[in-house]
Structure formats: structure tokens, C-alpha cells
Design a protein around this motif. Structure first.
Motif, PDB file in Angstrom:
ATOM      1  N   ASN A  59       0.809  -1.212   0.000  1.00 42.65           N
ATOM      2  CA  ASN A  59       0.000   0.000   0.000  1.00 42.65           C
ATOM      3  C   ASN A  59       0.845   1.266   0.000  1.00 42.65           C
ATOM      4  O   ASN A  59       2.068   1.230   0.154  1.00 42.65           O
ATOM      5  N   SER A  60       0.175   2.426  -0.141  1.00 45.76           N
ATOM      6  CA  SER A  60       0.884   3.676  -0.434  1.00 45.76           C
ATOM      7  C   SER A  60       1.778   4.155   0.691  1.00 45.76           C
ATOM      8  O   SER A  60       2.747   4.872   0.454  1.00 45.76           O
ATOM      9  N   GLY A  61       1.480   3.770   1.940  1.00 46.34           N
ATOM     10  CA  GLY A  61       2.349   4.180   3.028  1.00 46.34           C
ATOM     11  C   GLY A  61       3.675   3.466   3.009  1.00 46.34           C
ATOM     12  O   GLY A  61       4.659   3.960   3.577  1.00 46.34           O
ATOM     13  N   LEU A  62       3.731   2.306   2.334  1.00 39.63           N
ATOM     14  CA  LEU A  62       4.957   1.522   2.311  1.00 39.63           C
ATOM     15  C   LEU A  62       5.455   1.374   0.872  1.00 39.63           C
ATOM     16  O   LEU A  62       5.715   2.372   0.228  1.00 39.63           O
ATOM     17  N   TYR A  63       5.586   0.167   0.337  1.00 38.49           N
ATOM     18  CA  TYR A  63       6.369   0.023  -0.883  1.00 38.49           C
ATOM     19  C   TYR A  63       5.641   0.400  -2.159  1.00 38.49           C
ATOM     20  O   TYR A  63       6.250   0.406  -3.231  1.00 38.49           O
ATOM     21  N   GLN A  64       4.354   0.705  -2.089  1.00 41.03           N
ATOM     22  CA  GLN A  64       3.748   1.301  -3.270  1.00 41.03           C
ATOM     23  C   GLN A  64       4.312   2.695  -3.504  1.00 41.03           C
ATOM     24  O   GLN A  64       4.515   3.114  -4.637  1.00 41.03           O
ATOM     25  N   ARG A  65       4.610   3.420  -2.373  1.00 43.67           N
ATOM     26  CA  ARG A  65       5.063   4.788  -2.556  1.00 43.67           C
ATOM     27  C   ARG A  65       5.979   5.295  -1.444  1.00 43.67           C
ATOM     28  O   ARG A  65       7.178   5.389  -1.599  1.00 43.67           O
ATOM     29  N   PHE A  66       5.425   5.618  -0.266  1.00 40.07           N
ATOM     30  CA  PHE A  66       6.213   6.335   0.728  1.00 40.07           C
ATOM     31  C   PHE A  66       7.268   5.474   1.405  1.00 40.07           C
ATOM     32  O   PHE A  66       8.222   5.999   1.987  1.00 40.07           O
ATOM     33  N   GLY A  67       7.140   4.173   1.322  1.00 36.41           N
ATOM     34  CA  GLY A  67       8.149   3.306   1.903  1.00 36.41           C
ATOM     35  C   GLY A  67       9.497   3.421   1.226  1.00 36.41           C
ATOM     36  O   GLY A  67      10.533   3.151   1.848  1.00 36.41           O
ATOM     37  N   TYR A  68       9.515   3.794  -0.047  1.00 36.57           N
ATOM     38  CA  TYR A  68      10.794   4.048  -0.706  1.00 36.57           C
ATOM     39  C   TYR A  68      11.115   5.538  -0.759  1.00 36.57           C
ATOM     40  O   TYR A  68      12.271   5.945  -0.686  1.00 36.57           O
ATOM     41  N   ILE A  69      10.078   6.396  -0.856  1.00 35.38           N
ATOM     42  CA  ILE A  69      10.329   7.841  -0.920  1.00 35.38           C
ATOM     43  C   ILE A  69      11.028   8.342   0.342  1.00 35.38           C
ATOM     44  O   ILE A  69      12.048   9.044   0.277  1.00 35.38           O
ATOM     45  N   LEU A  70      10.499   8.001   1.504  1.00 32.45           N
ATOM     46  CA  LEU A  70      10.986   8.596   2.746  1.00 32.45           C
ATOM     47  C   LEU A  70      12.455   8.271   3.016  1.00 32.45           C
ATOM     48  O   LEU A  70      13.272   9.203   3.143  1.00 32.45           O
ATOM     49  N   PRO A  71      12.860   7.001   3.115  1.00 32.46           N
ATOM     50  CA  PRO A  71      14.280   6.760   3.409  1.00 32.46           C
ATOM     51  C   PRO A  71      15.216   7.213   2.307  1.00 32.46           C
ATOM     52  O   PRO A  71      16.346   7.628   2.584  1.00 32.46           O
ATOM     53  N   ASP A  72      14.782   7.157   1.042  1.00 36.76           N
ATOM     54  CA  ASP A  72      15.659   7.600  -0.033  1.00 36.76           C
ATOM     55  C   ASP A  72      15.844   9.111  -0.034  1.00 36.76           C
ATOM     56  O   ASP A  72      16.946   9.614  -0.293  1.00 36.76           O
TER      57      ASP A  72
END
Length: 499
Positions: A59-72
């Protein structure tokens, strides 16, 4: 053929029990109030409950979106391309009410609730074993998957927020519960991963995409490393078997569609391009999304680009540079028949351009959460901290040999500025190798924090303008405001410093 966690009515029923909607901040509960006592009557139901525990990763909070955006975006290996979703975190301007802050928290806790449902159901499963279509091994594997995933969700939470509420019950997951200490959260993570490593099937003995014993051992070893428990990390990593570094000619299989679940892959989050909701960008957390926006946002739109600092870190002729980053003259496409000539720099890793000529929005490339190269580099770091310099260099050189680069300890590498005749030199080599090998894989920021190098390295953008990083504040994200507003056991006084 891609293997994914398939959505069914049973998964929807289970998932809805633990979901907190970040659109309206109210708990969404299934009207049937599904209970473990009323479930787990067949192998299909056991598998459905295990699948639901994976769903939040998509889902969007994790690896659909923000899970890669935030740490990167937090790291020094990236440069914001201007999209507000990236600028905010790149400039460390997160607030308790932002979507990124809340969705990450909610998806983790929704996943924890689904894991708890499986773990709570173990006794019920065992009581129905005689005459059923499932075995003792099926039960242990399902419970092992739940312990692995719960450990993973809490590991993501503790790195982003610090101490968080602990719950080992399904249903209403955080209400009434205070923040636990960081040590308490890590204690739960270690216990979960130990249990998982004893219960799970090995790689090749279970469906692709499911957690395995090797994944549990790899993640447990990483947790031990983060906790500076080096003896435990060494012993745990030594138990990992059945994985190998891909040869150079297959190196790109670590990042493309066609190479998913390869011999180097230890755990992936699956995507197949299907969609279960009309609004792809605003997943509610009920059900799953089989779409990732990684390729579209990084490669297609360039919302996050490789930093000049990262590009400069690669040695001359290191093949990993062109495997990770698209610059003019870099070949791509199904047979490397196309040449990037866009006049810009983009991420190549996890794009669709390895196998296709264009990038499309509905991405299908699996997120690689853990691969064997990371484990080998962690082994080097563990051995260094245990005073085994020679062993540390040997692990580093496994990574170098795979990409056919000069080995550490040779005159060539000494002349290149990487002598390894002292512990400091070996540490610098580890820092270098982890940056070029694992760039764009959500590990750099956490590496810098645990090395206490974050204040030194996370300073300016490509233009030399300060990013305003403060290690006393920005090592953590703010606790979501909705949690403070609705949880009587957490108040504004419990908010992370600086927020």
C-alpha cells in the motif's frame, strides 16, 4: 511468471478488521467482527490470513510509494526533482499531520494487526488439525510468516519513529497503548525473527514471494548489527544457506522484472500491475495494491534523482554505475539496444527500462527488501567490529569479485585511496561499498545514522544549499497527530523532539 499475494474475499474480511483510514481518521471494522475462533477451517483460509499480513507492504504508506520515498529522500544519495511529496522529506520538513507521516504509520500497524490475527489463531488451527486439509508444517509456516512480517513492520516503525506502541493483539491495534521504549520494540523484533527462523520453510520449499527461513535469518542479523550485538549477528549470518551473488552478466536481475526471486534475493514485496481501487494514489489500506509508482516517480518523472555526490562515489569503470543510474550514453532496453540521451540523469534501478523501452505508471517491479549482497557487506562490518580484519576484507572482496573490480588489499586499491591496512581503512571501504552497491535501496540513511555520520554527510543539495538537517531532530519522523489526538495514552509531551 510473477508470483503475488492474491486478494480474495477472505483477505478483505481479515484486513478490514485492523485498518485505520488515513482519509477520515476513523477505524474501519468489518461488521461480521471476524474472530480467529470462527476462521482457520481450511488450508485456503490459513493461506488467506497469511496473505493479508503481506498486503500492507503493497500500500501507499509503504512500498507502493512512501516506503521508498521517505528513506531515499532522507539520504545523501538523492536529489529532489521538485515534486512536493519529495521536497518536503528531502528538506526534512515533515509535520505530524502530513500524509507521508500518517500513511507509513497506519500501514505498518494495519499489517501488525493482520500478523496478530494469524498468531492468535495458532491454537485454533492446531485444534482443527485432525481431519483437515492442512498439516502441522502448514500451521508453523503461516505462524512463522506472521512473526517475520510483524518483526519487519516493527523494524520499519522503530527506525522511523523510535519507540512506538506495542500490540500483540489483532483488532484495535494502538488505542490505549503508550509508547514503548526503543529497547522494548527491538526486544519484540528479535523474538519474532528468532521464532520465524525456526518455523519458516527454506527458500525453494514454499511459494515464491513468501517469507523464508533465510529471510528471517538475514533480517535478524541486520537487527543484531543495528543493536551492535556483533557476536549474535555473526552466528546468525553464518546460518544462512541457499543464496549466492549473481554473476556480473546477471547483475541487473537484482532490479528488474525478469530477475525477480533470483538466487541473490532474500525477500521481495510483490507487484503485478493489477489494481483493486479506482484511486491508485490514495490507497485506503483495505485490500492491496498490486501497483508500485517507483519507476514512474524516479525514472519517468524524475521526482527523485541521483545526487552528484553518489555519482562521484563510483570508481572509474565500476559497472554498477550504469546498472544503477541513467546518464547520457547508458544503454537500456530488452537487449540494451537503446541509448539514454535525454540530457538528464535518472535512476535506472527498479525502472521498467531494463525490459521495456518506456516507463508506464502501473509499475510491476518488485521491491527488493533484502538481498544477499547486503548480508555479505553486513558480515564484513560484523567481522570488523569483532576485530577480524582479514575476514572483513574477504567479505568485501566477494562483492568486488562479483563486479570484476580490483580487490581491497591490492596496490591498485591502495593507490585509489582505499587502503585496508587499518580498521579505519576497512571501515571506509565498507562505507564506500555499501553506498555504491546498495544505492537507491532504502539503506543509506539508516547506515549513516547508526555510524553517526549523518550530521557530517547529510548537509547540502546538488546546488550547495543547506538541507537544514539536524540529527537531534531529523533522525526520526514525528508521531502522527491523529495518534496523539485519539490515543489517551499518548500526549503532545510524547511527541518526538523538534516536532
Amino acid at each position: 511468471m510473477k508470483t503475488t499475494q492474491k486478494l480474495s474475499l477472505a483477505i478483505l474480511m481479515i484486513t478490514a478488521l485492523f485498518v485505520v483510514s488515513c482519509d477520515d481518521d476513523v477505524e474501519v471494522r468489518n461488521t461480521n467482527e471476524l474472530s480467529p475462533d470462527l476462521f482457520f477451517e481450511s488450508l485456503a483460509q490459513i493461506e488467506a490470513s497469511a496473505n493479508a499480513a503481506y498486503a500492507q507492504l503493497q500500500n501507499s504508506g509503504l512500498y507502493q510509494r512512501f516506503g521508498y520515498i521517505l528513506p531515499d529522500t532522507f539520504s545523501d544519495e538523492s536529489e529532489s526533482g521538485g515534486d512536493p511529496n519529495f521536497v518536503t522529506s528531502f528538506n526534512f520538513a515533515l509535520t505530524p499531520s502530513l500524509e507521508q507521516t500518517t500513511r507509513f504509520w497506519n500501514n505498518c500497524y494495519n499489517g501488525i494487526g493482520a500478523c496478530n490475527f494469524v498468531i492468535e489463531g495458532e491454537e485454533t488451527m492446531r485444534s482443527r488439525l485432525v481431519g483437515s486439509d492442512f498439516t502441522e508444517g502448514d500451521i508453523e509456516d503461516a505462524v512463522g510468516q506472521a512473526h517475520f512480517l510483524r518483526g519487519l513492520y516493527y523494524f520499519m516503525l522503530v527506525r522511523r519513529y523510535g519507540g512506538v506502541p506495542i500490540t500483540v493483539e489483532s483488532g484495535n491495534t494502538t488505542k490505549q497503548r503508550p509508547r514503548a521504549t526503543v529497547d522494548q520494540v527491538y526486544g519484540l523484533i528479535i523474538n519474532d525473527l528468532r521464532l520465524a527462523s525456526n518455523l519458516l520453510f527454506t527458500k525453494g520449499a514454499t511459494e515464491r514471494g513468501r517469507a523464508t527461513r533465510g529471510a528471517a535469518l538475514g533480517l535478524l542479523g541486520k537487527v543484531y548489527l543495528f543493536r551492535e550485538m556483533y557476536d549474535e549477528a555473526q552466528a546468525t549470518f553464518a546460518q544462512i544457506t541457499g543464496y549466492s551473488l549473481l554473476p556480473l552478466e546477471d547483475y541487473n536481475d537484482n532490479f528488474n522484472d525478469s530477475g525477480e526471486f533470483n538466487d541473490e534475493s532474500m525477500f521481495e514485496v510483490s507487484f503485478n500491475g493489477d489494481n483493486t481501487e479506482d484511486d491508485l494514489w490514495s490507497q485506503t489500506g483495505i485490500g492491496v495494491s498490486e501497483v508500485t509508482f517507483h519507476a514512474q516517480e524516479y525514472t519517468g518523472w524524475g521526482n527523485l534523482n541521483p545526487s552528484n555526490k553518489l555519482i562521484a562515489e563510483f570508481e572509474e569503470n565500476d559497472p554498477r554505475l550504469n546498472a544503477a543510474i541513467l546518464q547520457d550514453g547508458v544503454p537500456f532496453g530488452p537487449n540494451n539496444e537503446l541509448i539514454w540521451n535525454q540530457g538528464n540523469i535518472r535512476w535506472f534501478k527498479f525502472s521498467q527500462l531494463y525490459d521495456n523501452p518506456t516507463v508506464v505508471q502501473n509499475g510491476t517491479t518488485n521491491a527488493r527488501v533484502l538481498r544477499f549482497a547486503d548480508v555479505v557487506l553486513m558480515q564484513a562490518e560484523v567481522e570488523l567490529n569483532l576485530g577480524n580484519d582479514s575476514a572483513a576484507i574477504n567479505f568485501l572482496n566477494q562483492i568486488r569479485e562479483r563486479v570484476e573490480m580490483p580487490l581491497y588489499g591490492t596496490p591498485e586499491m591502495d593507490a585509489a585511496g582505499f587502503p585496508v591496512d587499518t580498521p579505519t581503512g576497512i571501515f571506509n571501504a565498507i562505507v564506500h561499498e555499501r553506498m555504491v552497491e546498495l544505492c537507491g535501496e532504502q539503506v543509506r540513511f539508516d547506515d549513516l545514522v547508526r555510524w553517526n555520520l549523518d550530521a557530517q554527510e547529510i548537509t547540502t543539495n546538488n546546488a550547495g544549499i543547506s538541507r537544514g538537517y539536524n540529527p537531534d531532530v531529523h533522525r526520526l519522523m514525528p508521531i502522527p497527530q491523529v495518534e496523539i489526538d485519539t490515543n489517551p495514552s499518548i500526549s503532545e509531551a510524547d511527541q518526538n523532539p523538534g516536532f
